[in-house]
Design a protein around this motif. Structure first.
Motif, mmCIF file in Angstrom:
data_model
loop_
_atom_site.group_PDB
_atom_site.id
_atom_site.type_symbol
_atom_site.label_atom_id
_atom_site.label_comp_id
_atom_site.label_asym_id
_atom_site.label_seq_id
_atom_site.Cartn_x
_atom_site.Cartn_y
_atom_site.Cartn_z
ATOM 1 N N TRP A 151 4.827 71.573 -11.495
ATOM 2 C CA TRP A 151 5.978 72.029 -10.700
ATOM 3 C C TRP A 151 5.557 72.562 -9.348
ATOM 4 O O TRP A 151 6.314 72.480 -8.376
ATOM 5 C CB TRP A 151 6.787 73.072 -11.465
ATOM 6 N N TRP A 152 4.359 73.108 -9.237
ATOM 7 C CA TRP A 152 3.887 73.719 -7.991
ATOM 8 C C TRP A 152 3.546 72.673 -6.930
ATOM 9 O O TRP A 152 3.352 73.016 -5.771
ATOM 10 C CB TRP A 152 2.665 74.601 -8.251
ATOM 11 N N LYS A 153 3.530 71.400 -7.304
ATOM 12 C CA LYS A 153 3.193 70.327 -6.365
ATOM 13 C C LYS A 153 4.424 69.748 -5.681
ATOM 14 O O LYS A 153 4.291 68.931 -4.782
ATOM 15 C CB LYS A 153 2.471 69.196 -7.106
ATOM 16 N N ARG A 154 5.613 70.131 -6.144
ATOM 17 C CA ARG A 154 6.844 69.535 -5.627
ATOM 18 C C ARG A 154 7.807 70.624 -5.157
ATOM 19 O O ARG A 154 7.960 71.644 -5.810
ATOM 20 C CB ARG A 154 7.524 68.714 -6.724
ATOM 21 N N ALA A 155 8.485 70.341 -4.029
ATOM 22 C CA ALA A 155 9.516 71.263 -3.546
ATOM 23 C C ALA A 155 10.599 71.339 -4.613
ATOM 24 O O ALA A 155 10.876 70.343 -5.266
ATOM 25 C CB ALA A 155 10.077 70.763 -2.221
ATOM 26 N N PRO A 156 11.134 72.481 -4.843
ATOM 27 C CA PRO A 156 11.089 73.732 -4.098
ATOM 28 C C PRO A 156 9.949 74.666 -4.517
ATOM 29 O O PRO A 156 10.000 75.858 -4.244
ATOM 30 C CB PRO A 156 12.439 74.362 -4.399
ATOM 31 N N PHE A 157 8.925 74.150 -5.186
ATOM 32 C CA PHE A 157 7.737 74.925 -5.554
ATOM 33 C C PHE A 157 8.073 76.139 -6.425
ATOM 34 O O PHE A 157 7.505 77.213 -6.276
ATOM 35 C CB PHE A 157 6.938 75.344 -4.316
ATOM 36 N N LEU A 158 9.028 75.933 -7.319
ATOM 37 C CA LEU A 158 9.444 76.959 -8.275
ATOM 38 C C LEU A 158 9.396 76.367 -9.679
ATOM 39 O O LEU A 158 9.646 75.174 -9.855
ATOM 40 C CB LEU A 158 10.871 77.434 -7.975
ATOM 41 N N PRO A 159 9.139 77.183 -10.684
ATOM 42 C CA PRO A 159 9.085 76.668 -12.063
ATOM 43 C C PRO A 159 10.488 76.489 -12.660
ATOM 44 O O PRO A 159 10.904 77.190 -13.581
ATOM 45 C CB PRO A 159 8.287 77.746 -12.805
#
Length: 97
Positions: free
Chosen positions: A50-58
């Motif tokens: 999840w940290w690799k894709r916007a919005p960078f939130l879980p």
């Protein structure tokens, strides 16, 4: 249908919009003993990387959220932020996810 990914109907966007999350954060703020549980559940529900894709939130998968909201509240129901607190209490007891 194209391969552009899942789309949310407008009513679903409103059901879990900023107002809901602000109210849920307020309800959770009154229960600091549930904060570690909330972080753990966010990690469990977040897609890998999840940290690799916007919005960078879980954030959980939108289709999963839609399914859970539809099964709990019906297609047009309004989610109650206090239910999030009840869910986290259940998770904290060890009988939850």
């Amino acid at each position: 249908m194209t391969g552009s990914g899942p789309t949310l109907r407008p009513v679903e966007r409103q059901r879990v919009g900023a107002r809901f999350w602000l109210r849920a954060a307020g309800a959770l703020a009154r229960e600091p003993h549930l904060w570690p549980t909330a972080v753990g559940q966010a990690g469990r529900l977040a897609p890998p990387g999840w940290w690799k894709r916007a919005p960078f939130l879980p954030l959980p998968d939108p289709e999963y959220v839609r399914f859970r909201l539809d099964t709990q509240y019906g297609a047009a129901g309004d989610p109650d932020p206090e239910d999030l607190v009840v869910y986290l209490r259940w998770c904290r007891t060890g009988t939850g996810a």
